[in-house]
Design an enzyme around this catalytic site. Sequence first.
Site, PDB file in Angstrom:
ATOM      1  N   ASP A   1       0.873  -1.415   0.077  1.00  0.00           N
ATOM      2  CA  ASP A   1       0.087   0.052   0.133  1.00  0.00           C
ATOM      3  C   ASP A   1       0.948   1.367   0.059  1.00  0.00           C
ATOM      4  OD1 ASP A   1       0.915   0.246   2.568  1.00  0.00           O
ATOM      5  OD2 ASP A   1      -0.896  -0.424   3.385  1.00  0.00           O
TER       6      ASP A   1
ATOM      7  N   ASP B   1      -8.062  -1.622  13.937  1.00  0.00           N
ATOM      8  CA  ASP B   1      -9.686  -2.010  13.566  1.00  0.00           C
ATOM      9  C   ASP B   1     -10.106  -3.070  12.636  1.00  0.00           C
ATOM     10  OD1 ASP B   1      -8.255  -0.920  11.598  1.00  0.00           O
ATOM     11  OD2 ASP B   1      -9.390   0.886  11.190  1.00  0.00           O
TER      12      ASP B   1
ATOM     13  N   HIS C   1      -8.130  -3.757  10.154  1.00  0.00           N
ATOM     14  CA  HIS C   1      -7.865  -3.751   8.696  1.00  0.00           C
ATOM     15  C   HIS C   1      -6.529  -4.463   8.415  1.00  0.00           C
ATOM     16  CE1 HIS C   1      -4.844  -0.492  10.227  1.00  0.00           C
ATOM     17  NE2 HIS C   1      -4.167  -0.713   9.148  1.00  0.00           N
TER      18      HIS C   1
END
Length: 247
Positions: free
Chosen positions: A59, A125, A127
């Site tokens: 990413d 969270d 991810h």
Amino acid sequence: TKSSEEMSRIATNAILGNILSDTHQNIAVTAGRTPLRVYELLKEAGIHRYHNVTYHNFDEMPILDQDNKLVGYETLDYLTKVFYNPCKIAKDQISHLNETNWQTYERDLLAKGGLDLMLIGLGDDGHFCGNMPETTDFAYEIYDVELKDEYPWNRPYQNSIAPNHCDHMVTMGPRTIMKVKKLIMIVDGEAKADMLKECLEGPVTSKRPSSVLRLHPNFVLIADEAAAAKLNSETLKQVCAIVPEVV
């Protein structure tokens, strides 16, 4: 594992198994706190001597100044600091996924044999990579995400790089990750215990993107006792049946 150190050593050995192969290897590495000890151990192992590896990020967020001019890359800059430079990785062994090539990156990667191994962590969270609870679709391959103030994970990040900012990020999506030949997730610390339990034992849902990784055909989870403390006995039995020596 008994400790975060043991977790890091097992992950390091798993990565070295690919690096020491006599075939070319495409390996994706992760930013964040959890892999830092792994990178220290890989440095000690002298991985700069092995040129059969191309290292990838999965990413990226381009960092912009107040005139929207590019001043850096969040992931590349961090990996250069904690992994590429300390481990003396040659520049021609680094492949950079970014906002200019994301639409052709997967095609080009598959033409080179695809990703042999990916190392990832578990977000607070749920991810993984840049697949966030508010933006993930399990049908996505590599995709672009517009960063908005309404995303709870975005505003703290923007504050951390002010006065610079990011307005987009690109990430390998779930369908791309499912094509990786070996997927290794490392998780440590009690702060991750609830989320690890939810992702392994709760529903497979884009609200907790990492839950989909259970469907990967070669998914290896390495967690210390603190992170695994809330997993039920049946889950532990299934996991430890794969790597019995970690019991």
